[in-house]
Design a protein around this motif. Structure first.
Motif, PDB file in Angstrom:
ATOM      1  N   ALA A  66       0.848  -1.192   0.000  1.00 34.19           N
ATOM      2  CA  ALA A  66       0.000   0.000   0.000  1.00 34.19           C
ATOM      3  C   ALA A  66       0.877   1.233   0.000  1.00 34.19           C
ATOM      4  O   ALA A  66       2.016   1.208   0.474  1.00 34.19           O
ATOM      5  CB  ALA A  66      -0.928  -0.005   1.208  1.00 34.19           C
ATOM      6  N   SER A  67       0.334   2.304  -0.533  1.00 36.48           N
ATOM      7  CA  SER A  67       1.053   3.574  -0.527  1.00 36.48           C
ATOM      8  C   SER A  67       0.058   4.705  -0.303  1.00 36.48           C
ATOM      9  O   SER A  67      -1.131   4.589  -0.617  1.00 36.48           O
ATOM     10  CB  SER A  67       1.809   3.786  -1.839  1.00 36.48           C
ATOM     11  OG  SER A  67       0.910   3.824  -2.932  1.00 36.48           O
ATOM     12  N   ARG A  68       0.563   5.785   0.237  1.00 38.22           N
ATOM     13  CA  ARG A  68      -0.264   6.969   0.479  1.00 38.22           C
ATOM     14  C   ARG A  68       0.513   8.169  -0.043  1.00 38.22           C
ATOM     15  O   ARG A  68       1.221   8.839   0.700  1.00 38.22           O
ATOM     16  CB  ARG A  68      -0.588   7.123   1.955  1.00 38.22           C
ATOM     17  CG  ARG A  68      -1.557   8.269   2.249  1.00 38.22           C
ATOM     18  CD  ARG A  68      -2.028   8.194   3.680  1.00 38.22           C
ATOM     19  NE  ARG A  68      -2.892   9.322   4.025  1.00 38.22           N
ATOM     20  CZ  ARG A  68      -3.512   9.442   5.187  1.00 38.22           C
ATOM     21  NH1 ARG A  68      -3.370   8.489   6.121  1.00 38.22           N
ATOM     22  NH2 ARG A  68      -4.272  10.497   5.427  1.00 38.22           N
ATOM     23  N   PRO A  69       0.374   8.440  -1.324  1.00 37.18           N
ATOM     24  CA  PRO A  69       1.139   9.533  -1.932  1.00 37.18           C
ATOM     25  C   PRO A  69       0.606  10.920  -1.586  1.00 37.18           C
ATOM     26  O   PRO A  69       1.360  11.890  -1.621  1.00 37.18           O
ATOM     27  CB  PRO A  69       1.018   9.251  -3.432  1.00 37.18           C
ATOM     28  CG  PRO A  69      -0.251   8.476  -3.553  1.00 37.18           C
ATOM     29  CD  PRO A  69      -0.369   7.669  -2.311  1.00 37.18           C
ATOM     30  N   GLN A  70      -0.670  10.991  -1.257  1.00 33.47           N
ATOM     31  CA  GLN A  70      -1.287  12.259  -0.876  1.00 33.47           C
ATOM     32  C   GLN A  70      -2.138  12.051   0.375  1.00 33.47           C
ATOM     33  O   GLN A  70      -2.475  10.915   0.715  1.00 33.47           O
ATOM     34  CB  GLN A  70      -2.163  12.806  -2.014  1.00 33.47           C
ATOM     35  CG  GLN A  70      -1.411  13.065  -3.301  1.00 33.47           C
ATOM     36  CD  GLN A  70      -2.329  13.582  -4.390  1.00 33.47           C
ATOM     37  OE1 GLN A  70      -3.213  14.417  -4.127  1.00 33.47           O
ATOM     38  NE2 GLN A  70      -2.137  13.119  -5.605  1.00 33.47           N
ATOM     39  N   ASP A  71      -2.484  13.131   1.025  1.00 32.06           N
ATOM     40  CA  ASP A  71      -3.190  13.048   2.305  1.00 32.06           C
ATOM     41  C   ASP A  71      -4.472  12.234   2.224  1.00 32.06           C
ATOM     42  O   ASP A  71      -4.807  11.487   3.143  1.00 32.06           O
ATOM     43  CB  ASP A  71      -3.506  14.458   2.811  1.00 32.06           C
ATOM     44  CG  ASP A  71      -4.211  14.440   4.156  1.00 32.06           C
ATOM     45  OD1 ASP A  71      -5.216  15.156   4.319  1.00 32.06           O
ATOM     46  OD2 ASP A  71      -3.748  13.697   5.054  1.00 32.06           O
ATOM     47  N   ARG A  72      -5.194  12.356   1.115  1.00 35.21           N
ATOM     48  CA  ARG A  72      -6.495  11.704   1.016  1.00 35.21           C
ATOM     49  C   ARG A  72      -6.545  10.652  -0.084  1.00 35.21           C
ATOM     50  O   ARG A  72      -7.604  10.361  -0.626  1.00 35.21           O
ATOM     51  CB  ARG A  72      -7.573  12.784   0.788  1.00 35.21           C
ATOM     52  CG  ARG A  72      -7.808  13.630   2.020  1.00 35.21           C
ATOM     53  CD  ARG A  72      -8.661  14.851   1.730  1.00 35.21           C
ATOM     54  NE  ARG A  72      -7.924  15.857   0.967  1.00 35.21           N
ATOM     55  CZ  ARG A  72      -8.456  17.000   0.573  1.00 35.21           C
ATOM     56  NH1 ARG A  72      -9.714  17.273   0.821  1.00 35.21           N
ATOM     57  NH2 ARG A  72      -7.733  17.874  -0.093  1.00 35.21           N
ATOM     58  N   GLN A  73      -5.385  10.083  -0.394  1.00 37.05           N
ATOM     59  CA  GLN A  73      -5.314   9.054  -1.421  1.00 37.05           C
ATOM     60  C   GLN A  73      -4.576   7.846  -0.875  1.00 37.05           C
ATOM     61  O   GLN A  73      -3.486   7.962  -0.295  1.00 37.05           O
ATOM     62  CB  GLN A  73      -4.588   9.594  -2.674  1.00 37.05           C
ATOM     63  CG  GLN A  73      -4.548   8.617  -3.822  1.00 37.05           C
ATOM     64  CD  GLN A  73      -3.725   9.143  -4.988  1.00 37.05           C
ATOM     65  OE1 GLN A  73      -2.769   9.900  -4.802  1.00 37.05           O
ATOM     66  NE2 GLN A  73      -4.089   8.760  -6.193  1.00 37.05           N
ATOM     67  N   PHE A  74      -5.187   6.692  -1.077  1.00 33.65           N
ATOM     68  CA  PHE A  74      -4.613   5.449  -0.561  1.00 33.65           C
ATOM     69  C   PHE A  74      -4.654   4.431  -1.697  1.00 33.65           C
ATOM     70  O   PHE A  74      -5.707   4.246  -2.323  1.00 33.65           O
ATOM     71  CB  PHE A  74      -5.435   4.960   0.635  1.00 33.65           C
ATOM     72  CG  PHE A  74      -4.704   4.094   1.615  1.00 33.65           C
ATOM     73  CD1 PHE A  74      -5.428   3.268   2.475  1.00 33.65           C
ATOM     74  CD2 PHE A  74      -3.327   4.092   1.724  1.00 33.65           C
ATOM     75  CE1 PHE A  74      -4.778   2.468   3.415  1.00 33.65           C
ATOM     76  CE2 PHE A  74      -2.675   3.308   2.649  1.00 33.65           C
ATOM     77  CZ  PHE A  74      -3.412   2.492   3.503  1.00 33.65           C
ATOM     78  N   ILE A  75      -3.524   3.799  -1.976  1.00 33.19           N
ATOM     79  CA  ILE A  75      -3.438   2.899  -3.116  1.00 33.19           C
ATOM     80  C   ILE A  75      -3.002   1.507  -2.656  1.00 33.19           C
ATOM     81  O   ILE A  75      -2.080   1.379  -1.848  1.00 33.19           O
ATOM     82  CB  ILE A  75      -2.449   3.445  -4.167  1.00 33.19           C
ATOM     83  CG1 ILE A  75      -2.981   4.772  -4.713  1.00 33.19           C
ATOM     84  CG2 ILE A  75      -2.255   2.444  -5.309  1.00 33.19           C
ATOM     85  CD1 ILE A  75      -2.024   5.506  -5.618  1.00 33.19           C
TER      86      ILE A  75
END
Lengths: 115, 114
Positions: A66-75
């Motif tokens: 998992a990654s969280r490149p932006q405050d409100r984005q989770f991949i």
């Protein structure tokens, strides 16, 4: 008001192919974010959670990341899918501490079938 | 490992009848959450209970948490077809720990016959 989106809604992928599922939250800042998998007969299993950008905690060892490149984005990603990765993937958000527990709000989910 | 046991696993009731779903833990719970899910969809938050003995109601659904905070029940009065779905209980494991992570029961599938 806050809303949570997941994309795509359904996905059929062959074994060994890569995966990328996206979750975005609107209407709040600095949320805690969660990825769950729901498989038949196994209930809801927490896979990853994040308390901030770039901060990921894994609950279950597997071939997913998992990654969280932006405050409100989770991949949620995988380099090579396995048959056992099939399931219903749910993203959720909650407000961050200092309260001890917060209710979690779930997205509509992504149905993944690995063939 | 900590688990939440839900009972029954499935339930079929006639429209208009009352029903109860239970959620039990062997350890003290810090926050007990009830969700409803329709097949293939996300979870809808129903209610959260935190204090021992707490009881909350929303429309025809009432949830209670026992004094020891180890068992919760969800009661539906005069069930309707719109109540059909899967009900899941979730709970926090420790006070202030794990950033709000929850564990969930396996769910109770409710069918309401018109």
């Amino acid at each position: 008001s806050q809303t949570i989106h997941q994309w795509p809604a359904t996905l059929v992928q062959p074994v060994g192919s890569p995966l990328s599922l996206e979750c975005t939250v609107e209407g709040t800042s600095n949320p805690n974010l969660y990825w769950y998998r729901q498989a038949a007969g196994r209930g809801l299993q927490l896979l990853f959670y994040s308390v901030g950008i770039g901060q990921i905690s894994s609950e279950v060892p597997q071939n997913l990341s998992a990654s969280r490149p932006q405050d409100r984005q989770f991949i949620l990603s995988s380099k090579k899918l396995l048959l056992s990765d099939s399931g219903f993937y749910l993203c959720a958000w909650s407000r961050a501490p200092p309260r001890p527990v917060y209710e979690q709000y779930f997205g509509p989910g992504t149905r993944l079938t690995v063939t | 490992s900590q688990e939440l046991e839900q009972s029954p696993q499935s339930l079929i009731v006639q429209e208009g009848k009352n029903l109860t779903i239970n959620c039990t833990s062997s350890k003290t719970l810090y926050g007990l959450y009830w969700y409803k899910q329709k097949y293939g969809e996300g979870l809808i938050f129903l209610m959260m209970l935190q204090k021992g003995g707490e009881e909350k109601s929303h429309e025809k659904i009432t949830a209670k948490l026992d004094e020891k905070k180890q068992q919760s029940s969800l009661h539906i009065t005069a069930s309707q077809p719109s109540h059909a779905g899967i009900y899941l209980c979730g709970a926090g494991l420790s006070y202030g720990g794990s950033q709000g992570n929850l564990i969930f029961g396996k769910g109770t599938k409710l069918s309401v016959k018109p």
